[in-house]
Enzyme design. Structure first.
Site, PDB file in Angstrom:
ATOM      1  N   HIS A 152      35.587  43.734  38.648  1.00 22.47           N
ATOM      2  CA  HIS A 152      36.605  42.675  38.588  1.00 22.47           C
ATOM      3  C   HIS A 152      37.116  42.384  37.178  1.00 22.47           C
ATOM      4  CE1 HIS A 152      36.038  41.751  42.765  1.00 22.47           C
ATOM      5  NE2 HIS A 152      34.799  41.307  42.606  1.00 22.47           N
ATOM      6  N   ASP A 187      32.119  48.279  47.810  1.00 23.43           N
ATOM      7  CA  ASP A 187      31.674  46.899  47.645  1.00 23.43           C
ATOM      8  C   ASP A 187      32.424  46.033  48.655  1.00 23.43           C
ATOM      9  OD1 ASP A 187      31.866  44.108  46.296  1.00 23.43           O
ATOM     10  OD2 ASP A 187      30.507  45.143  44.935  1.00 23.43           O
ATOM     11  N   HIS A 189      33.851  43.387  48.103  1.00 27.51           N
ATOM     12  CA  HIS A 189      34.978  42.733  47.444  1.00 27.51           C
ATOM     13  C   HIS A 189      35.956  43.766  46.889  1.00 27.51           C
ATOM     14  CE1 HIS A 189      31.653  39.781  47.328  1.00 27.51           C
ATOM     15  NE2 HIS A 189      32.614  38.908  47.557  1.00 27.51           N
ATOM     16  N   ASP A 274      26.867  44.395  48.857  1.00 21.38           N
ATOM     17  CA  ASP A 274      27.139  43.123  49.524  1.00 21.38           C
ATOM     18  C   ASP A 274      27.830  43.285  50.876  1.00 21.38           C
ATOM     19  OD1 ASP A 274      29.341  44.021  48.123  1.00 21.38           O
ATOM     20  OD2 ASP A 274      29.631  42.198  46.967  1.00 21.38           O
TER      21      ASP A 274
END
Length: 405
Positions: A152, A187, A189, A274
């Site tokens: 990110h 991931d 995200h 995750d």
């Protein structure tokens, strides 16, 4: 980024005719043994150290397979990050605090991206691990940097618990050889920082399967329609409670199409855990074995060096359930090195996991299994119409994936 003249290893014509050669380097550093982010942060848990300890409990690594990494130098970080940001991170660590102007400008020193001991040194070390891993791959091997995957981070800001974008910097090291790179992010995200870093690079394709940003961080971008400035971004937002069958179906279609149509020289995988059912910040329901099956597909079908070794760099990423994460990344390492580990955790591994201070989900029916097996109950299910419709839209509209004509 300054280009360094270098010739990438040449793939022999028959390098992909048989099973992939399985050997890899595991990047680590002593500083990962301390919890970095503080007791009240989702990353204030043992992750890399617990993974390495569980790998060792399986007796699944030799000293020759491990490499200690160093801190990235400011000049290396500045391939992507601004000098002001790198300086702010260094100064905050030296002074033991974050000035308000740094909080406001760089999004650091807050709950999302808190100050902690080793504020600059720890993420800088994780970042060099990905650069070093890229160099291992350029030299003919595979590499796994479980401390990496901080996808990110932006050039001038920390975002989403990520201070330096090691994924982008590892890719940049590969790009210095003139290589064409496919970045695959599984991931939970969206890999927004990596996508943004290569928006105008025609030789990097970013592929991300993630929680729909209508309900998951970063709460913007990552839509099917977001194909990048050059058609070099593939995004599939997945619905809540995506199961094993759905994830495998989506992954297999996208990976096969992206790999065969993009024809990369190297592959970088962000393997945040995750997406696993137990994770407290993820919203999916996939099993460890589903996750590992996807990684195995990548190993077997990635481009290869002349000796059959995949040209593959695997990074860590998100993962906020320490037990689920360590079990999964132990499996990733086993796959990269061709080890067939028993599903039953060794006694030393069971003791290790039970010593972790974690009781968040002790009432769940699957909780006890976390301490006994490195695999989970099967989580297959029907492929819902919602996912089928998203896949159809992606393959009908994306300039790389859609069928000719």
């Amino acid at each position: 980024m300054s280009a360094t003249p270098e010739t990438a290893p040449v793939t022999a014509p028959d390098a992909e005719s048989g099973p992939a050669r399985r050997h890899a380097t595991l990047l680590h550093a002593p500083r990962y043994r301390g919890h970095s982010y503080g007791d009240n942060h989702p990353l204030g848990i043992p992750r890399v150290s617990l993974t390495i300890d569980l790998i060792e409990a399986y007796d699944a690594v030799t000293p020759g397979e491990m490499a200690v990494t160093r801190k990235a130098m400011p000049a290396e970080l500045e391939w992507l990050h601004t000098r002001d940001y790198v300086t702010a991170m260094q100064r905050a660590e030296a002074l033991g605090k974050v000035f308000q102007r740094y909080r406001d400008r760089h999004n650091i020193g807050n709950f999302e991206n808190p100050f902690f001991a080793g504020f600059f040194s720890t993420p800088a070390t994780a970042t060099y691990g990905s650069i070093q891993g890229a160099e291992v791959v350029l030299e003919g091997g595979m590499a796994f940097n479980p401390a990496g995957g901080m996808h990110h981070a932006a050039p001038d800001q920390a975002r989403g618990f990520c201070y330096f974008n090691d994924c982008a910097l590892g890719i940049m090291r590969l790009r210095q050889s003139g290589a064409r790179v496919l970045y695959l992010d599984i991931d939970a995200h969206h890999g927004d920082g990596v996508e943004a870093a290569f928006a105008d690079d025609p030789d990097v394709l970013t592929v991300s399967l993630h929680m729909d940003t209508e309900y998951g961080y970063p709460f913007q971008g990552g839509r099917i329609e977001d194909t990048g400035q050059l058609g070099n971004a593939v995004n599939l937002p997945l619905p809540k409670e995506t199961n094993d069958t759905e994830f495998r179906s989506a992954f297999s279609r996208i990976w096969e199409a992206a790999r065969t149509r993009w024809q990369p020289d190297y592959v970088v995988v962000q393997a945040g855990t995750d997406a696993l059912l137990p994770d407290p910040l993820g919203k999916f329901g996939i099993s460890t074995q589903c996750f590992l099956a996807c990684i195995d597909d990548v190993i077997e079908t990635s481009p290869r060096h002349a000796d059959g070794t995949p040209k593959l760099l695997v990074l860590g990423g998100g993962g906020y359930h320490p037990l689920a994460l360590a079990r999964c990344w132990t499996g990733v390492w086993a796959q990269l090195t061709g080890r067939d580990l028993p599903a039953l955790l060794p006694e030393a591994g069971q003791v290790l996991l039970r010593e972790v201070d974690w009781d968040m989900d002790e009432e769940e029916e699957w909780y006890d299994n976390l301490f006994v097996s490195r695999l989970d109950a099967d989580r297959s299910g029907p492929v819902r119409a919602e996912l089928e419709q998203r896949l159809e839209r992606l393959f009908c509209t994306h300039p790389l994936l859609r069928s000719p004509g």
